[in-house]
Design an enzyme around this catalytic site. Sequence first.
Site, PDB file in Angstrom:
ATOM      1  N   ASP A  17       0.867  -1.183   0.000  1.00 32.66           N
ATOM      2  CA  ASP A  17       0.000   0.000   0.000  1.00 32.66           C
ATOM      3  C   ASP A  17       0.902   1.231   0.000  1.00 32.66           C
ATOM      4  OD1 ASP A  17      -1.920   1.930   0.276  1.00 32.66           O
ATOM      5  OD2 ASP A  17      -2.864   1.073   2.057  1.00 32.66           O
ATOM      6  N   ASP A 114      -3.047   2.446  -5.850  1.00 31.44           N
ATOM      7  CA  ASP A 114      -1.979   2.456  -4.853  1.00 31.44           C
ATOM      8  C   ASP A 114      -1.893   1.178  -4.017  1.00 31.44           C
ATOM      9  OD1 ASP A 114      -4.387   2.874  -3.621  1.00 31.44           O
ATOM     10  OD2 ASP A 114      -3.686   4.446  -2.272  1.00 31.44           O
ATOM     11  N   GLU A 115      -2.508   0.086  -4.475  1.00 26.87           N
ATOM     12  CA  GLU A 115      -2.500  -1.146  -3.694  1.00 26.87           C
ATOM     13  C   GLU A 115      -2.324  -2.352  -4.607  1.00 26.87           C
ATOM     14  OE1 GLU A 115      -5.460  -1.242  -0.268  1.00 26.87           O
ATOM     15  OE2 GLU A 115      -6.323   0.345  -1.499  1.00 26.87           O
TER      16      GLU A 115
END
Length: 363
Positions: A17, A114-115
Amino acid sequence: MGRPTLAFVGSFVLYVDLDQFIAAVELLRRPELRGKPVVVGGDGDPTKRGVVSTANYEARTCGIHSAMPLRTAYKLCPEAVFLPVDAEAYQTASRAVMATLRSFPAMVEVAGWDEASMAVETACPETFAREVQRVVLDRTGLSCSIGVGDNKLRAKLACGFAKPAGVFRLTRENWAEVMDGLPTEALLGIGVKTAGKLAALAIRTVEELATADEEELARTFGPTIGPWLRHLATGEDATPVTGEPHVPKGRGKERTFQEDIRDPDEVRRQLASLARELSGELASASRPVVRLVVKVRFAPFDTHTHGTTLPEPTLDPDAIEAASMAALDRFVLDRRVRLLGVRSELLPPGHEARPTLPGDAAS
């Protein structure tokens, strides 16, 4: 001479993350803002209506968080730097990070900008994770937190303990030690309302939920959700990490009005316009719409949603607009409206159903 120490290779999931991703991308472009509170949202003007997309850690210490009205954020921290949303820049940065993750010997499943999850075979997942952090930082300038787990669920939960920029392991071995005493809201998928219902059953901790009676849970939450909640509290998860491209479940449009709309007919006209805009963006899609969800935010900041399922999957603009209006009809438009939104839920990839297109007899 002693025996050599053997390192046993195991299967692990790393949940990556990116830390304060959007704000971090902006700070890369504007290094002079490092150390200052930065808020990203709307067109960057905090005197206008809009919401916070993200805030860096300095801004969060002032009480600013995502989805907060920009005007509220300004009141909390008038010295903050407010920046407009630049989706293209964030997408470019995200692609660079995901390409970096794929350079490792791992199966990578992208979960969003973003993960991502990484399935790895290693004797020391923490060492592997720190190397991932180092390379991502070297190549992109972005830091990340990484949760290590023996499945996807535990890895994602572990990532929360790793923030910011750390590594944390959560597996079956330490699950009880880490999780049992925490409130049920610590579990992914349990919010305030569900936690309240559980508390009414005298279930307040993860351990109490893990040992709860499934029949009692089923009576309260239903035959599917009830047992699922208890299973969630055990940390078990058989969902595999796949390398399939990330496919969004839907697409939406929102509009915040600088002046509240008082006339219900104007609300309907604005929603019809939004539905048409969304239809235009979906025109080239191969996956049709199966459900529409309409969001109405009443003044000052009271948000509600209603949805409607289409008779059949479709990309027909008329059908999409009609479904949106049908969902809107479920609202009582007796208050001023400050935001409207419409979101499509798309047919899952690979489904064999043929969508209804404009001009079809069926539509």
